[in-house]
Design an enzyme around this catalytic site. Structure first.
Site, PDB file in Angstrom:
ATOM      1  N   LYS A 171      42.939  50.498  45.893  1.00  9.03           N
ATOM      2  CA  LYS A 171      43.645  49.253  46.182  1.00  9.03           C
ATOM      3  C   LYS A 171      42.714  48.078  45.946  1.00  9.03           C
ATOM      4  O   LYS A 171      41.513  48.277  46.081  1.00  9.03           O
ATOM      5  CB  LYS A 171      44.184  49.221  47.618  1.00  9.03           C
ATOM      6  CG  LYS A 171      43.233  49.643  48.742  1.00  9.03           C
ATOM      7  CD  LYS A 171      41.912  48.998  48.974  1.00  9.03           C
ATOM      8  CE  LYS A 171      41.761  47.536  49.211  1.00  9.03           C
ATOM      9  NZ  LYS A 171      40.328  47.138  49.434  1.00  9.03           N
TER      10      LYS A 171
ATOM     11  N   TYR B 265      45.721  45.030  53.516  1.00 10.97           N
ATOM     12  CA  TYR B 265      45.992  46.014  54.586  1.00 10.97           C
ATOM     13  C   TYR B 265      47.080  45.502  55.527  1.00 10.97           C
ATOM     14  O   TYR B 265      47.907  46.278  56.002  1.00 10.97           O
ATOM     15  CB  TYR B 265      44.712  46.311  55.371  1.00 10.97           C
ATOM     16  CG  TYR B 265      43.773  47.248  54.656  1.00 10.97           C
ATOM     17  CD1 TYR B 265      43.967  48.624  54.684  1.00 10.97           C
ATOM     18  CD2 TYR B 265      42.689  46.754  53.940  1.00 10.97           C
ATOM     19  CE1 TYR B 265      43.105  49.479  54.019  1.00 10.97           C
ATOM     20  CE2 TYR B 265      41.828  47.605  53.261  1.00 10.97           C
ATOM     21  CZ  TYR B 265      42.042  48.972  53.305  1.00 10.97           C
ATOM     22  OH  TYR B 265      41.202  49.820  52.643  1.00 10.97           O
TER      23      TYR B 265
HETATM   24  P1  NAD Z   1      30.910  48.618  44.386  1.00  9.67           P
HETATM   25  O1  NAD Z   1      30.451  47.332  43.777  1.00  9.67           O
HETATM   26  O2  NAD Z   1      30.078  49.238  45.435  1.00  9.67           O
HETATM   27  O3  NAD Z   1      31.141  49.703  43.236  1.00  9.67           O
HETATM   28  C1  NAD Z   1      31.799  49.400  42.040  1.00  9.67           C
HETATM   29  C2  NAD Z   1      31.314  50.336  40.951  1.00  9.67           C
HETATM   30  O4  NAD Z   1      31.944  49.972  39.716  1.00  9.67           O
HETATM   31  C3  NAD Z   1      29.805  50.256  40.732  1.00  9.67           C
HETATM   32  O5  NAD Z   1      29.269  51.535  40.609  1.00  9.67           O
HETATM   33  C4  NAD Z   1      29.688  49.503  39.416  1.00  9.67           C
HETATM   34  O6  NAD Z   1      28.541  49.891  38.668  1.00  9.67           O
HETATM   35  C5  NAD Z   1      30.954  49.934  38.703  1.00  9.67           C
HETATM   36  N1  NAD Z   1      31.353  49.030  37.627  1.00  9.67           N
HETATM   37  C6  NAD Z   1      31.881  49.435  36.470  1.00  9.67           C
HETATM   38  N2  NAD Z   1      32.115  48.409  35.671  1.00  9.67           N
HETATM   39  C7  NAD Z   1      31.733  47.303  36.335  1.00  9.67           C
HETATM   40  C8  NAD Z   1      31.717  45.917  36.015  1.00  9.67           C
HETATM   41  N3  NAD Z   1      32.177  45.456  34.842  1.00  9.67           N
HETATM   42  N4  NAD Z   1      31.267  45.051  36.942  1.00  9.67           N
HETATM   43  C9  NAD Z   1      30.829  45.498  38.147  1.00  9.67           C
HETATM   44  N5  NAD Z   1      30.807  46.804  38.488  1.00  9.67           N
HETATM   45  C10 NAD Z   1      31.255  47.695  37.594  1.00  9.67           C
HETATM   46  O7  NAD Z   1      32.384  48.339  44.928  1.00  9.67           O
HETATM   47  P2  NAD Z   1      33.197  49.256  45.944  1.00  9.67           P
HETATM   48  O8  NAD Z   1      33.054  48.714  47.307  1.00  9.67           O
HETATM   49  O9  NAD Z   1      32.862  50.669  45.697  1.00  9.67           O
HETATM   50  O10 NAD Z   1      34.712  48.938  45.488  1.00  9.67           O
HETATM   51  C11 NAD Z   1      35.295  49.569  44.357  1.00  9.67           C
HETATM   52  C12 NAD Z   1      36.823  49.610  44.530  1.00  9.67           C
HETATM   53  O11 NAD Z   1      37.128  50.376  45.682  1.00  9.67           O
HETATM   54  C13 NAD Z   1      37.488  48.250  44.745  1.00  9.67           C
HETATM   55  O12 NAD Z   1      38.717  48.201  44.064  1.00  9.67           O
HETATM   56  C14 NAD Z   1      37.719  48.176  46.243  1.00  9.67           C
HETATM   57  O13 NAD Z   1      38.850  47.397  46.590  1.00  9.67           O
HETATM   58  C15 NAD Z   1      37.966  49.633  46.562  1.00  9.67           C
HETATM   59  N6  NAD Z   1      37.592  49.969  47.959  1.00  9.67           N
HETATM   60  C16 NAD Z   1      38.497  50.607  48.726  1.00  9.67           C
HETATM   61  C17 NAD Z   1      38.183  50.935  50.030  1.00  9.67           C
HETATM   62  C18 NAD Z   1      39.174  51.688  50.871  1.00  9.67           C
HETATM   63  O14 NAD Z   1      38.921  51.861  52.066  1.00  9.67           O
HETATM   64  N7  NAD Z   1      40.265  52.190  50.298  1.00  9.67           N
HETATM   65  C19 NAD Z   1      36.947  50.591  50.552  1.00  9.67           C
HETATM   66  C20 NAD Z   1      36.018  49.948  49.727  1.00  9.67           C
HETATM   67  C21 NAD Z   1      36.369  49.641  48.422  1.00  9.67           C
END
Ligand code: NAD
Length: 367
Positions: free
Chosen positions: A134, A219
């Site tokens: 999401k 949420y």
């Molecule tokens: P994060 O920044 O920790 O991780 C993102 C990953 O994507 C990194 O490994 C990064 O290297 C990669 N990536 C690939 N292409 C990229 C680009 N062009 N620019 C930047 N990063 C790139 O972020 P996160 O917290 O893991 O969030 C990722 C997704 O998960 C989001 O859509 C967020 O909304 C979702 N999320 C959901 C929950 C949940 O509880 N359902 C919790 C946290 C995050």
């Protein structure tokens, strides 16, 4: 017409050990064995991808078998840690080749928001089921494109709504549906946290598609729908900014929003990147209430009603989510609260309307 083998592969059933005849969600009758495991590749090895991978260690029906990442060192570390074979490792340039890999059934897209649509569509075109985080996309137009692409490819599209499988949430939902609270006419959703590093992608409009609404306010949007068991027909919204340097144009810091429902129920919600410990749902009906705080964090979730506390064992949300998603994909199981692309799309339509209402300062009608 697809051969039986191709069909089984698409349905995530590449093992031909078969026992039970069941109808899958594409309406075709197929024989499956309900101890089969969904073999998942995670795309985006960031902080949430890591959380999902750790949680999947305890899954019974889902297994982490592959990775897609642009960082070679991360791929190597994950190979070591999770025993992932080299043939199941891809990068963002070559992952379309996953179509020729019979050992991966589904890809879980856990990248920044703007990449959800293009990458999910590429996964679908490669014939693999899509699980996408999401918010499913940057807006409803993109969300619809994803739904259509997955339909055309004959693959599932599921959105990472982990709360839809959380025990206390489901108990409140059950009681609401049974009428334990009477006619539910009011929902309050408060969703927020204080965001740190100003350079992160969540504060970049191109990558995030907005600000707190996209990330955390969603949420409350989603919660209002499953707690009231209705779809909103109008929204109003107001935006407030205390730090226009950190929260640039198009990146919302705080939005308050209200929604109206056909029964006459109303929801009053807050989404913010400036308050910690803001995670509360409150539902009030003519006969009683339910309150949850925390309501959508990683848990344990706390819930109580006018009749007393709701007790349920805390299980890591992502473990339950992945096991249940495996059952949806492999067995055609119907979840109590949907997690499919259409469900994600409903939220995107509302988020679009909230942004519009905040911008024009007027009530926006839905549907
Ligand atoms: P994060 O920044 O920790 O991780 C993102 C990953 O994507 C990194 O490994 C990064 O290297 C990669 N990536 C690939 N292409 C990229 C680009 N062009 N620019 C930047 N990063 C790139 O972020 P996160 O917290 O893991 O969030 C990722 C997704 O998960 C989001 O859509 C967020 O909304 C979702 N999320 C959901 C929950 C949940 O509880 N359902 C919790 C946290 C995050």
């Amino acid at each position: 017409m697809a051969s039986r083998r191709e069909f089984l592969q698409k349905a995530g059933l590449s093992t031909l050990a078969i026992s039970l005849p069941l109808a899958n969600s594409f309406g075709k009758t197929n024989e499956i064995k309900n101890d089969q495991v969904l073999r998942v590749a995670i795309m985006g090895l960031g902080s949430y991808g890591t959380r999902v991978a750790e949680a999947m260690k305890d899954c019974k029906r889902a297994k982490l078998v592959g990775v897609i990442s642009g960082t070679r060192s991360k791929v190597e570390a994950w190979q070591q840690k999770y025993g992932i074979p080299a043939k199941n490792c891809y990068n963002y340039e070559n992952f379309d080749q996953i179509k020729d890999n019979p050992d991966i059934d589904a890809v879980y897209v856990i990248t920044p928001n703007s990449l959800h649509k293009p990458y999910s569509i590429r996964v679908a075109k490669a014939g693999k089921h899509v699980i996408c985080e999401k918010p499913m996309a940057l807006n409803a137009v993109e969300g619809k494109e994803m739904v259509d692409a997955c339909k055309a490819a004959g693959v599932h599209l599921l959105i990472g709504y982990r709360m839809h499988f959380e025990a206390k949430t489901l108990e409140v939902v059950k009681r609401q549906r049974e009428g334990a609270f009477g006619k539910t006419l009011f929902f309050q959703g408060l969703s927020g946290f204080s965001i740190g590093d100003p350079t992160q992608w969540r504060l970049n409009r191109e990558l995030a598609g907005g600000g707190s609404m996209m990330d955390i306010g969603i949420y409350s949007v989603n919660g209002s729908r499953y707690m009231l068991d209705e779809e909103p027909i109008w929204v109003t919204a107001q935006e407030v900014k205390t730090d226009p340097v950190k929260f640039k144009e198009g990146v919302d810091e705080t939005i308050t929003f209200q929604m109206g429902f056909p029964s006459g129920a109303v929801a009053s919600c807050l989404s913010t990147y400036s308050l910690n410990n803001l995670d509360k749902f409150f539902l009030n009906g003519t006969k009683g209430f339910a309150e949850m705080q925390p309501s959508t964090g990683y848990g344990p979730i706390k819930a109580w009603t006018n009749q007393g506390p709701i007790e349920a064992e805390h299980i890591t949300h992502q473990t339950t989510q992945m096991d249940e998603m495996a059952a949806i994909i492999l067995d055609g199981k119907k979840p109590i609260i949907p997690v499919d692309g259409e469900e994600g799309l409903k939220d995107m339509v509302i988020v679009d309307a909230i942004y519009k209402a905040a911008k024009i300062g007027e009530k926006v009608m839905l549907g």
